[in-house]
Every structure is written in C-alpha cells, then in structure tokens.
Write a protein that holds these residues in place. Structure first.
Motif, PDB file in Angstrom:
ATOM      1  N   ASP A   1       0.826  -1.210   0.000  1.00 46.37           N
ATOM      2  CA  ASP A   1       0.000   0.000   0.000  1.00 46.37           C
ATOM      3  C   ASP A   1       0.863   1.264   0.000  1.00 46.37           C
ATOM      4  OD1 ASP A   1      -2.590  -1.410   0.306  1.00 46.37           O
ATOM      5  OD2 ASP A   1      -1.733  -1.984   2.248  1.00 46.37           O
ATOM      6  N   ILE A   2       2.011   1.185   0.667  1.00 45.46           N
ATOM      7  CA  ILE A   2       2.935   2.323   0.738  1.00 45.46           C
ATOM      8  C   ILE A   2       4.347   1.794   0.524  1.00 45.46           C
ATOM      9  CG2 ILE A   2       3.901   4.172   2.168  1.00 45.46           C
ATOM     10  CD1 ILE A   2       1.263   4.130   3.769  1.00 45.46           C
ATOM     11  N   ILE A   3       5.088   2.468  -0.360  1.00 43.63           N
ATOM     12  CA  ILE A   3       6.485   2.113  -0.594  1.00 43.63           C
ATOM     13  C   ILE A   3       7.334   3.364  -0.368  1.00 43.63           C
ATOM     14  CG2 ILE A   3       8.202   1.301  -2.258  1.00 43.63           C
ATOM     15  CD1 ILE A   3       5.919  -0.192  -3.700  1.00 43.63           C
ATOM     16  N   PHE A   4       8.304   3.241   0.549  1.00 40.48           N
ATOM     17  CA  PHE A   4       9.248   4.329   0.813  1.00 40.48           C
ATOM     18  C   PHE A   4      10.526   4.063   0.044  1.00 40.48           C
ATOM     19  CE2 PHE A   4       6.757   4.267   4.822  1.00 40.48           C
ATOM     20  CZ  PHE A   4       6.264   5.564   4.768  1.00 40.48           C
ATOM     21  N   LEU A   5      10.999   5.075  -0.708  1.00 39.94           N
ATOM     22  CA  LEU A   5      12.236   4.980  -1.481  1.00 39.94           C
ATOM     23  C   LEU A   5      13.160   6.126  -1.082  1.00 39.94           C
ATOM     24  CD1 LEU A   5      10.739   4.365  -5.053  1.00 39.94           C
ATOM     25  CD2 LEU A   5      11.597   2.651  -3.452  1.00 39.94           C
ATOM     26  N   ASP A   6      14.264   5.792  -0.471  1.00 41.89           N
ATOM     27  CA  ASP A   6      15.255   6.792  -0.088  1.00 41.89           C
ATOM     28  C   ASP A   6      16.649   6.201  -0.260  1.00 41.89           C
ATOM     29  OD1 ASP A   6      16.535   9.020   0.889  1.00 41.89           O
ATOM     30  OD2 ASP A   6      15.977   8.685   2.977  1.00 41.89           O
ATOM     31  N   PRO A   7      17.028   5.923  -1.527  1.00 39.85           N
ATOM     32  CA  PRO A   7      18.335   5.304  -1.783  1.00 39.85           C
ATOM     33  C   PRO A   7      19.465   6.323  -1.736  1.00 39.85           C
ATOM     34  CG  PRO A   7      17.237   5.741  -3.846  1.00 39.85           C
ATOM     35  CD  PRO A   7      16.275   6.147  -2.755  1.00 39.85           C
ATOM     36  N   PRO A   8      20.715   5.832  -1.794  1.00 37.98           N
ATOM     37  CA  PRO A   8      21.843   6.765  -1.907  1.00 37.98           C
ATOM     38  C   PRO A   8      21.637   7.685  -3.119  1.00 37.98           C
ATOM     39  CG  PRO A   8      22.617   4.526  -1.546  1.00 37.98           C
ATOM     40  CD  PRO A   8      21.145   4.438  -1.783  1.00 37.98           C
ATOM     41  N   TYR A   9      21.866   8.969  -2.927  1.00 36.33           N
ATOM     42  CA  TYR A   9      21.597   9.949  -3.982  1.00 36.33           C
ATOM     43  C   TYR A   9      22.547   9.852  -5.161  1.00 36.33           C
ATOM     44  CZ  TYR A   9      18.445  12.661  -0.928  1.00 36.33           C
ATOM     45  OH  TYR A   9      17.421  13.093  -0.139  1.00 36.33           O
ATOM     46  N   ALA A  10      23.776   9.405  -4.943  1.00 37.43           N
ATOM     47  CA  ALA A  10      24.806   9.443  -5.985  1.00 37.43           C
ATOM     48  C   ALA A  10      24.557   8.441  -7.119  1.00 37.43           C
ATOM     49  CB  ALA A  10      26.175   9.190  -5.373  1.00 37.43           C
ATOM     50  N   GLU A  11      23.663   7.493  -6.922  1.00 41.08           N
ATOM     51  CA  GLU A  11      23.420   6.464  -7.931  1.00 41.08           C
ATOM     52  C   GLU A  11      22.059   6.671  -8.583  1.00 41.08           C
ATOM     53  OE1 GLU A  11      24.341   2.571  -6.291  1.00 41.08           O
ATOM     54  OE2 GLU A  11      25.532   3.563  -4.746  1.00 41.08           O
ATOM     55  N   ASP A  12      21.760   5.900  -9.609  1.00 40.13           N
ATOM     56  CA  ASP A  12      20.464   6.013 -10.293  1.00 40.13           C
ATOM     57  C   ASP A  12      19.435   5.027  -9.731  1.00 40.13           C
ATOM     58  OD1 ASP A  12      21.468   3.630 -11.261  1.00 40.13           O
ATOM     59  OD2 ASP A  12      20.901   4.020 -13.339  1.00 40.13           O
TER      60      ASP A  12
END
Length: 185
Positions: A112-123
């Motif tokens: 229902d909810i997906i949080f995405l907060d990966p390392p910024y330097a990558e795609d």
C-alpha cells in the motif's frame, strides 16, 4: 532520530556509524507522514533501501499492519532488527538483507505504501520507480514516497501511476506517486 507519534512515540532509534547512510530528518519525516497520514492505518509497507528503518518503523507506530525492510548492507539489516525490537515491533516487521532491485523483481506481493530513499549518488531511485511500475507491486490507490535531491527530476509513469505531489524541504525533495484503483483503469 526518533519516532514522532503513535505506539512508539518518542523512542530514540539507533543510527548507523559513518557517512554512508543519510537518515531522513525529523522535519522531513513529519512532513511526509502529514501528507500520507490517512493512508497509513492497516497499510502493508515496503521500506526499500531501509538504512535505519525509521520510515517503516514510523508507519508501524502509526498503525500500519506490516512492513518489509530491505537493505543490502548487513550492518543496516541488523540495525533495523534492533530498532524493531527496541520499539517492540519485531512481530510486524520483516528484514531482508539483499539487493533491492533483485527483491523488487522477485516480488509476488503488493504494498500500500512504498518508501524509497536510496543513496543519492546512484540512479537507484529511477530504477526502483521503473521496477515498481513494471512489476505493478503497488496496490490500487497505493502510494510511493520518493526522497531525492531537489534538483533531480523523477520520471513520469504511465497509467495507472501518476505523480500526485512534490514537496521541497531545503535541499530535499519528496515526490509522492499515486496508483489509481481498478475502477480508474
């Protein structure tokens, strides 16, 4: 870094050592949950690139049914387990130590909810958003919350996915994607 409200309100979460992990600030986290507050109750949550697990734990504290935490770092996965135990939520959280992209491609569950907060330097953020839409793992009326640098332009997705809103907090941007319901397709 603390749990803002709910059953674990005020609980201080443990953090990872070093500079590899960039935890979401309390101000940004509080704003995110103000935006999605009516969608959290009984939600099935995926905290991809979990780091400390604070976003998924906040959702559990606010009444989410369950949360899956995925991080490739073994120290991060252990820390999420420790933080879940600290908040007495181990029974509602599943921690997976592994590659996030591989996990998305193997999923047979909808969230229902997906949080995405990966390392910024990558795609990784763009790739994760594309994978989520490709494998259609967001439940009808579900939400993706993506954190990125303010200058990053995130991809538009085809129906039933759409960008609902974008919020800016200094150098951080939070983009909320929405998936339409079956009746809207």
């Amino acid at each position: 870094m603390r749990v803002i409200t709910g059953s674990a309100r005020g609980r201080r979460l443990n953090e990872l050592k070093g500079m590899e992990t960039r935890p979401t600030t309390d101000k940004v986290k509080e704003s995110i949950f103000n935006c999605i507050q009516f969608d959290v109750e009984s939600a099935r949550v995926l905290d991809l690139f979990a780091g400390t697990g604070q976003l998924g734990i906040e959702a559990l504290s606010r009444g989410a049914q369950s949360a899956v935490f995925v991080d490739k770092r073994t120290d991060a996965a252990k820390l999420v387990k420790d933080n879940l135990a600290l908040c007495q939520m181990s029974d509602r959280g599943q921690v997976i130590c592994g590659d996030s992209m591989g996990y998305l491609s193997s999923l047979r569950t909808k969230f229902d909810i997906i949080f995405l907060d990966p390392p910024y330097a990558e795609d990784l953020l763009e790739r994760a958003i594309a994978q989520i839409a490709k494998f259609d793992i967001l439940a009808p009326h579900g939400i993706i919350v993506a954190e990125s640098p303010v200058e990053k332009t995130l991809p538009a997705l085809s129906e039933p996915y759409s960008i609902y809103r974008e919020y800016r907090y200094g150098k951080i941007k939070v983009t909320i994607y929405h998936r339409g319901g079956e009746d809207e397709e």
